[in-house]
Design an enzyme around this catalytic site. Structure first.
Site, PDB file in Angstrom:
ATOM      1  N   ASP A 330       0.923  -1.030   0.104  1.00 53.57           N
ATOM      2  CA  ASP A 330      -0.158   0.063   0.049  1.00 53.57           C
ATOM      3  C   ASP A 330       0.823   1.019  -0.079  1.00 53.57           C
ATOM      4  OD1 ASP A 330      -2.225   1.639   0.092  1.00 53.57           O
ATOM      5  OD2 ASP A 330      -3.262   0.725   1.587  1.00 53.57           O
ATOM      6  N   GLU A 524     -10.316   6.655   4.817  1.00 51.14           N
ATOM      7  CA  GLU A 524      -9.483   6.346   5.638  1.00 51.14           C
ATOM      8  C   GLU A 524      -9.482   6.866   7.002  1.00 51.14           C
ATOM      9  OE1 GLU A 524      -5.714   5.335   3.682  1.00 51.14           O
ATOM     10  OE2 GLU A 524      -6.652   5.969   1.644  1.00 51.14           O
TER      11      GLU A 524
HETATM   12  C1  BGC Z   1      -5.144   3.011   0.413  1.00 51.76           C
HETATM   13  C2  BGC Z   1      -5.472   2.184  -0.429  1.00 51.76           C
HETATM   14  C3  BGC Z   1      -5.640   2.783  -1.716  1.00 51.76           C
HETATM   15  C4  BGC Z   1      -3.895   3.287  -2.042  1.00 51.76           C
HETATM   16  C5  BGC Z   1      -4.107   3.986  -3.544  1.00 51.76           C
HETATM   17  C6  BGC Z   1      -3.832   3.992   0.271  1.00 51.76           C
HETATM   18  O1  BGC Z   1      -3.935   5.016   1.078  1.00 51.76           O
HETATM   19  O2  BGC Z   1      -4.989   2.422   1.757  1.00 51.76           O
HETATM   20  O3  BGC Z   1      -6.730   1.362  -0.244  1.00 51.76           O
HETATM   21  O4  BGC Z   1      -5.466   1.685  -2.876  1.00 51.76           O
HETATM   22  O5  BGC Z   1      -3.928   4.327  -1.101  1.00 51.76           O
HETATM   23  O6  BGC Z   1      -4.791   5.279  -3.559  1.00 51.76           O
HETATM   24  C1  BGC Z   2      -3.699   9.825  -1.811  1.00 50.39           C
HETATM   25  C2  BGC Z   2      -4.342   8.599  -1.633  1.00 50.39           C
HETATM   26  C3  BGC Z   2      -3.529   7.919  -0.422  1.00 50.39           C
HETATM   27  C4  BGC Z   2      -3.528   8.766   0.629  1.00 50.39           C
HETATM   28  C5  BGC Z   2      -2.546   8.063   1.858  1.00 50.39           C
HETATM   29  C6  BGC Z   2      -3.335  10.686  -0.720  1.00 50.39           C
HETATM   30  O1  BGC Z   2      -2.718  11.812  -0.986  1.00 50.39           O
HETATM   31  O2  BGC Z   2      -4.248  10.496  -2.772  1.00 50.39           O
HETATM   32  O3  BGC Z   2      -4.556   7.863  -2.772  1.00 50.39           O
HETATM   33  O4  BGC Z   2      -4.508   6.822  -0.368  1.00 50.39           O
HETATM   34  O5  BGC Z   2      -2.618   9.797   0.296  1.00 50.39           O
HETATM   35  O6  BGC Z   2      -2.208   8.750   2.611  1.00 50.39           O
END
Ligand code: BGC
Ligand code: BGC
Length: 644
Positions: A330, A524
């Site tokens: 990830d 998230e």
């Molecule tokens: C998330 C994932 C996601 C990835 C790409 C991460 O922060 O935990 O679920 O696929 O970002 O955007």
């Molecule tokens: C991104 C996401 C990612 C996240 C993780 C964001 O800036 O756009 O895809 O999951 O950061 O912290």
């Protein structure tokens, strides 16, 4: 060349820019790194589509330098790369993070142009290995303007309808494919055990069986019969393993000024419990053809970060479950293994069995670190070969060597009427009637004066939640769709009056009041919640509406069960609508009786935030509504009885 210079252009200028790039690549190629056996590469036997895939993989692998192999294992975010960068970094993959939309208009055509330019960069390398482009199409291709946005998985879980989930994911695949993107970081097959988690809505529900069934259904919808078939994408069940089991307060992550509470935290569970709760959806996904799995940011109680855990990543997933695809980390997840030592983190992650790193920005650091580890013998060459074999295998299976880009020009399949009709059906099947009173529902279409309040009644951004146009999502009519207000106005005409804040002009009264109360979008750990409170301003609308109408229906738009203080007792009916997406006519269909209420809650509705953790509890312990609860319009039980 800065990435913005390429993507901000209007599409019709793309062709000439591509021409210029091709020349630039051809010039640069003269000075490229030495190839091991130039004679053999010219034979390019791996391009023979008649050969078995394993032979093609082996033939290509045999030609690759260490740099080329490590490049395949590297995935970079669109904000950190351009086509020339794809070429010099020898990248295997590029992703759009939650905010990684093309520069310029957010159209299918511009997405296609963006992916295509990067693909041409990859094809201009010595071995011309295509990249695999990935996005989070987690409820439809949500980052694309004009796409069909389905209910988030919590709503799809409430439908308990595997055929519908498969159909929705089929639509997602087709709409993505039109944009040239062939990989979605979905389905999320987490089994959330505490609804205070900000990712609760990304899960289908709290039971392993439901998640296992619906996750496999989505995977089949995305991948179709064969990965090389038209309109398919490759799925990526996530996040392996135990992401939904983290203990409240165990997270050490801070982001956007927010201290995460559960997200990216620690599972305080023994291995047997972890396996029983969280493994079956992966087992089912692998049995149904999963080719990519993403690891979870979470930690186990004694093994540390899953990203560095050989037991779970290699011994269980690859050996025990027989998974022959590849494992992607990830977002900067590898860095978290040992935040003070990047080299040690990369070493542990790759040796644990991570095959591709979602870096996401500094490819130079990742590639040089891994190369040094290999040259020192800290990461065995056999591990690199295994990782690259797995990645190439998936690319061959997808037909990327034959068709690096799907056909262009299919913009009309994005957000089509037919696709939106499926989303509308999903919305109607997903809403759960929690409370009602005799004779209230459905609301008669003629002769009933309806007052409607709440910002969420007329806001596609709120209705869609996180992972819509942007990572966190946002309020506002961010993408085309039909709000509840528009859908009701269509049916009720002048009998509908809307005021976002329930400020109806003097003397306006109605027969029925509908109040939409809504969580504002989040994603998230930013959405982890200690209180499960709705915005107080929304809740206050219920009391404000009370004297104006005979009956009140409250529609809750939320990514999880929330506290109903100020609502229960004041409302005559309560509908949990979850995060329905762009087609809120599905809600109007229920309220006005065009379709029956059939949804039941995929999560236990806790009495208090402290009752949210479910592991070890019985169905009604600390619960207002148990898992599987929901009513039909006449108040009859659909599935599980109410809690005493
Ligand atoms: C998330 C994932 C996601 C990835 C790409 C991460 O922060 O935990 O679920 O696929 O970002 O955007
Ligand atoms: C991104 C996401 C990612 C996240 C993780 C964001 O800036 O756009 O895809 O999951 O950061 O912290």
């Amino acid at each position: 060349m800065p990435v913005s210079a390429i993507y901000s252009g209007r599409p019709r200028r793309l062709a000439s820019r591509l021409g210029a790039l091709a020349i630039a690549f051809a010039v640069a190629a003269c000075g490229s790194s030495p190839s091991p056996t130039p004679g053999a590469t010219s034979a390019r036997s791996w391009m023979d589509a008649g050969k078995p895939i394993d032979e093609r993989v082996a033939a290509l692998l045999a030609q690759m330098t260490l740099d080329e192999k490590i490049g395949q294992m590297t995935q970079i975010e669109i904000g950190g790369i351009d086509p020339a960068g794809v070429r010099s970094a020898l990248l295997g993959s590029v992703l759009s993070g939650g905010d990684g939309n093309p520069k310029g208009p957010n159209t299918a055509e511009n997405w296609y142009g963006m992916v295509n330019e990067l693909q041409q960069g990859a094809l201009s390398t010595r071995l011309a290995i295509p990249i695999l482009y990935g996005v989070d199409a987690v409820h439809g291709d949500g980052h694309l303007m004009g796409t069909t946005v389905f209910p988030h998985n919590i709503g799809m879980g409430a439908t308990h309808d595997a055929a519908l989930v498969q159909q929705a994911c089929r639509v997602t695949a087709a709409e993505m494919n039109a944009t040239g993107v062939r990989w979605t970081f979905a389905p999320m097959v987490t089994v959330p055990q505490d609804v205070r988690w900000g990712r609760t809505y990304e899960g289908y529900g709290e039971t392993t069986d439901l998640v296992s069934q619906l996750g496999a259904a989505c995977l089949k919808g995305l991948q179709g019969k064969k990965l090389s078939d038209p309109d398919t994408v490759v799925a990526d069940p996530k996040a392996y393993l135990g992401d939904g089991g983290t203990a409240f307060g165990s997270s050490t992550t801070q982001n956007q000024g927010v201290q995460y509470l559960l997200d990216q935290g620690v599972d305080r569970l023994d291995n047997a419990t972890l396996e029983k709760l969280f493994l079956p959806p992966y087992e089912n996904a692998v049995d149904n053809g999963a080719r990519i799995v993403m690891t979870s940011f979470s930690s186990t109680q004694d093994g540390g970060k899953i990203h560095g855990d050989k037991h779970w990543v290699s011994d269980v997933l690859k050996i025990q479950l027989g998974f022959t695809g590849f494992v992607v980390s990830d977002w900067a997840g590898i860095d978290q293994i040992d935040p003070n030592d990047y080299g040690a983190s990369v070493e542990q992650a790759i040796n644990a069995g991570i095959d591709m790193a979602m870096v996401p920005y500094d490819w130079g650091r990742f590639e040089s670190t891994l190369k040094a580890l290999v040259n020192r013998g800290d990461v065995p060459r056999s591990r690199i070969d295994d990782a690259v074999t797995r990645i190439l295998r998936v690319k061959f299976e997808m037909g990327l060597f034959e068709n690096p880009m799907p056909p262009s020009g299919r913009w009309g399949q994005v957000g089509s009427e037919a696709n939106r009709a499926i989303a509308r059906q999903a919305v109607a099947e997903s809403a759960v009637l929690l409370e009602t009173s005799p004779g209230l529902l459905p609301i008669a279409r003629s002769g009933t004066r309806v007052l409607l309040a709440g910002q969420g009644a007329d806001d596609i951004g709120i209705s869609s939640g996180g992972w819509t146009l942007s990572w966190q999502g946002q309020a506002g009519n961010v993408t085309p769709g039909t709000t509840l207000k528009a859908a009701l106005a269509d049916e009720l005409g002048a009998n509908l009056t809307y005021s976002a804040d329930a400020s109806f002009s003097g003397g306006t009264v109605g027969d029925v009041g509908i109040v939409v109360v809504a969580e504002r979008p989040y994603a998230e750990g930013v959405g982890d919640s200690a209180t499960l409170q709705l915005p107080p301003g929304d809740v206050a609308l219920v009391a404000k509406m009370r004297p104006l109408v005979r009956k009140i229906v409250v529609v809750v738009m939320s990514g999880r069960p929330v506290m109903l203080d100020g609502i229960a007792g004041r409302a005559d009916a309560i509908v949990a609508a979850w995060l329905p997406g762009t087609e809120d006519e599905g809600l109007a269909d229920l309220l006005l009786g065009a379709r029956p209420f059939t949804g039941t809650t995929p999560y236990t509705w806790p009495k208090s935030p402290g009752d949210a953790p479910r592991i070890g509890k019985t169905a009604c312990q600390g619960a207002v509504y148990p898992y599987g609860y929901g009513l039909d319009a006449s108040g009859g039980l659909l599935r599980t009885a109410a809690c005493p």
